[in-house]
Design a protein around this motif. Structure first.
Motif, PDB file in Angstrom:
ATOM      1  N   ALA A 151       0.885  -1.201   0.009  1.00 32.48           N
ATOM      2  CA  ALA A 151       0.071   0.078   0.065  1.00 32.48           C
ATOM      3  C   ALA A 151       0.806   1.464  -0.149  1.00 32.48           C
ATOM      4  O   ALA A 151       0.481   2.107  -0.626  1.00 32.48           O
ATOM      5  CB  ALA A 151      -0.945  -0.176   1.093  1.00 32.48           C
ATOM      6  N   GLN A 152       2.011   1.237   0.600  1.00 34.33           N
ATOM      7  CA  GLN A 152       2.567   2.578   0.863  1.00 34.33           C
ATOM      8  C   GLN A 152       3.922   2.535   0.154  1.00 34.33           C
ATOM      9  O   GLN A 152       4.158   3.579  -0.445  1.00 34.33           O
ATOM     10  CB  GLN A 152       2.975   2.585   2.553  1.00 34.33           C
ATOM     11  N   LEU A 153       4.757   1.518  -0.138  1.00 30.79           N
ATOM     12  CA  LEU A 153       6.159   1.710  -0.463  1.00 30.79           C
ATOM     13  C   LEU A 153       6.077   1.374  -2.120  1.00 30.79           C
ATOM     14  O   LEU A 153       6.710   1.889  -2.985  1.00 30.79           O
ATOM     15  CB  LEU A 153       7.157   0.775   0.209  1.00 30.79           C
ATOM     16  N   LEU A 154       5.247   0.200  -2.483  1.00 30.98           N
ATOM     17  CA  LEU A 154       5.283  -0.088  -3.963  1.00 30.98           C
ATOM     18  C   LEU A 154       5.070   0.841  -4.989  1.00 30.98           C
ATOM     19  O   LEU A 154       5.515   0.934  -5.838  1.00 30.98           O
ATOM     20  CB  LEU A 154       4.479  -1.413  -4.127  1.00 30.98           C
ATOM     21  N   PRO A 155       3.996   1.710  -4.391  1.00 24.00           N
ATOM     22  CA  PRO A 155       3.708   2.552  -5.643  1.00 24.00           C
ATOM     23  C   PRO A 155       4.887   3.685  -5.676  1.00 24.00           C
ATOM     24  O   PRO A 155       5.072   4.141  -6.780  1.00 24.00           O
ATOM     25  CB  PRO A 155       2.300   3.561  -4.449  1.00 24.00           C
ATOM     26  N   ILE A 156       5.659   3.901  -4.590  1.00 23.25           N
ATOM     27  CA  ILE A 156       6.765   4.858  -4.879  1.00 23.25           C
ATOM     28  C   ILE A 156       7.778   4.255  -5.666  1.00 23.25           C
ATOM     29  O   ILE A 156       8.437   4.847  -6.640  1.00 23.25           O
ATOM     30  CB  ILE A 156       7.374   5.380  -3.530  1.00 23.25           C
ATOM     31  N   ILE A 157       8.103   3.002  -5.600  1.00 22.76           N
ATOM     32  CA  ILE A 157       9.219   2.187  -6.225  1.00 22.76           C
ATOM     33  C   ILE A 157       8.739   2.200  -7.632  1.00 22.76           C
ATOM     34  O   ILE A 157       9.460   2.194  -8.428  1.00 22.76           O
ATOM     35  CB  ILE A 157       9.842   1.143  -5.547  1.00 22.76           C
ATOM     36  N   GLN A 158       7.486   1.607  -7.922  1.00 21.22           N
ATOM     37  CA  GLN A 158       7.032   1.780  -9.118  1.00 21.22           C
ATOM     38  C   GLN A 158       6.893   2.883 -10.065  1.00 21.22           C
ATOM     39  O   GLN A 158       7.390   3.026 -11.058  1.00 21.22           O
ATOM     40  CB  GLN A 158       5.828   0.981  -9.345  1.00 21.22           C
ATOM     41  N   ALA A 159       6.633   3.935  -9.467  1.00 21.80           N
ATOM     42  CA  ALA A 159       6.829   5.398 -10.186  1.00 21.80           C
ATOM     43  C   ALA A 159       7.919   5.878 -10.504  1.00 21.80           C
ATOM     44  O   ALA A 159       8.096   6.587 -11.212  1.00 21.80           O
ATOM     45  CB  ALA A 159       6.128   6.334  -9.245  1.00 21.80           C
ATOM     46  N   ASN A 160       9.187   5.354  -9.784  1.00 20.44           N
ATOM     47  CA  ASN A 160      10.477   5.515  -9.805  1.00 20.44           C
ATOM     48  C   ASN A 160      11.422   4.554 -10.656  1.00 20.44           C
ATOM     49  O   ASN A 160      12.687   4.789 -10.597  1.00 20.44           O
ATOM     50  CB  ASN A 160      11.251   6.107  -8.712  1.00 20.44           C
ATOM     51  N   SER A 161      10.649   3.807 -11.370  1.00 20.59           N
ATOM     52  CA  SER A 161      11.523   2.695 -12.283  1.00 20.59           C
ATOM     53  C   SER A 161      12.447   1.963 -11.592  1.00 20.59           C
ATOM     54  O   SER A 161      13.659   1.761 -12.201  1.00 20.59           O
ATOM     55  CB  SER A 161      11.983   3.510 -13.409  1.00 20.59           C
ATOM     56  N   VAL A 162      12.055   1.469 -10.369  1.00 21.24           N
ATOM     57  CA  VAL A 162      12.972   0.616  -9.864  1.00 21.24           C
ATOM     58  C   VAL A 162      12.940  -0.939 -10.503  1.00 21.24           C
ATOM     59  O   VAL A 162      12.082  -1.249 -10.988  1.00 21.24           O
ATOM     60  CB  VAL A 162      12.345   0.314  -8.270  1.00 21.24           C
ATOM     61  N   ASP A 163      14.204  -1.617 -10.433  1.00 16.56           N
ATOM     62  CA  ASP A 163      14.322  -2.656 -11.358  1.00 16.56           C
ATOM     63  C   ASP A 163      14.138  -4.048 -10.463  1.00 16.56           C
ATOM     64  O   ASP A 163      13.640  -4.863 -10.971  1.00 16.56           O
ATOM     65  CB  ASP A 163      15.777  -2.795 -11.828  1.00 16.56           C
TER      66      ASP A 163
END
Length: 318
Positions: free
Chosen positions: A226-238
């Motif tokens: 809910a909290q971390l995944l949206p951020i790392i997806q929005a920032n193109s984490v591999d």
């Protein structure tokens, strides 16, 4: 306060060879790639059991592979000291579970460690203390921080305070430095988001103790989804790399380009438990002891999972 990235803007010397820079509120450490620009490192988690549960045997294979690959450093995904972290900086568990176990010449490199939930059951400040570096110069443990190695940046995130159940358990946790919880998590997420946005590395890897997605006994972590995944997806984490589940696994889901990797087999492993709704997404699962290696170049990342005998259990490249 964020600053423009500049290798020559030295704000301080840390660990003898790592430079630390300002980046948002997260401390930033620098690792130099090899002469050819590549990088290699080991990942192990859930290990600190004074050599028991085959921790010593896993450590031996880590050393052999680490020496063969000429690794740059080692990453620990947390639960560094069982069952209840360290009692203080003079706790003998530090030597009995770390110093006296990872003795192979191939492991005499910098260790970057995050905290796990079992570490939070002890004296957290002890693990974070620079005094431990005087005992073993390899040791570095912080709540959240960044390691920059030019072609790749690693973003270490303190995941334990996200998990609601730990705040309901009767077992005591050391929440000093975390409470009040809401602003702590809010600031951490902002700092991670800022650090990811400012990154110019070819590859971005986020590391935490708890899994975002896992087929192991603990399973996926709803609070991180809910909290971390949206951020790392929005920032193109591999890649997202974690421990917590005592297994080795790789999950690739249809709803995210991120690879979810678990390396939690550093000592006690859980055998016989696996649950994932879509078998096609579970690319690899091994419920035994072992560790993981990553070799990184500008063109690709190679991920290899090894078991306790040093046999390759899974190899994947991107």
């Amino acid at each position: 306060m964020a600053v423009v990235w500049n290798k020559h803007l030295v704000l301080g010397l840390v660990l003898g060879f790592c430079l630390v820079f300002s980046l948002g509120e997260l401390e930033r450490f620098v690792e130099s790639p090899k002469a050819d620009g590549s990088l290699a490192f080991l990942v192990v988690g859930d290990w600190g059991r004074r050599g028991n549960y085959n921790q010593t045997e896993v450590a031996r294979q880590m050393g052999i592979i680490g020496e063969k690959l000429d690794i740059n450093f080692v990453v620990s995904t947390g639960d560094n000291f069982y069952e209840d972290g360290l009692t203080g900086v003079d706790d003998p568990a530090f030597k009995e579970s770390f110093v006296n176990i990872y003795t192979h010449s191939g492991l005499q490199k910098q260790w970057y460690n995050v905290l796990g939930n079992h570490d939070y059951r002890g004296n957290v400040e002890a693990q974070l203390s620079p005094i431990l570096k005087k005992v073993d110069s390899r040791w570095l443990c912080l709540r959240s921080f960044v390691v920059n190695a030019e072609i790749v940046e690693l973003f270490f995130v303190d995941t334990t305070p996200f998990v609601d159940e730990y705040f309901r358990e009767p077992k005591a946790y050391d929440w000093s430095g975390v409470l009040p919880r809401k602003p702590y998590l809010s600031n951490l997420l902002k700092d991670v988001d800022l650090a990811l946005k400012e990154s110019r590395a070819k590859w971005k890897i986020v590391i935490g103790h708890h899994p975002i997605k896992s087929a192991g006994e603990h399973g996926s972590t709803a609070e991180l989804i809910a909290q971390l995944l949206p951020i790392i997806q929005a920032n193109s984490v591999d890649l997202y790399i974690n421990g917590h589940d005592h297994c080795l696994q790789r999950i690739s889901t249809s709803d995210s380009p991120i690879q979810f990797l678990t390396s939690g087999g550093g000592s006690k492993a859980w055998r016989g438990y696996v649950s994932w709704p879509n078998p096609e997404e579970l690319k690899f699962y091994y419920d035994g002891q072992g560790f993981m290696t990553l070799q990184v170049t500008e063109a690709h990342i190679d991920v290899v999972f090894y078991d306790i005998e040093g046999h390759v259990r899974h190899h994947w490249s991107v």
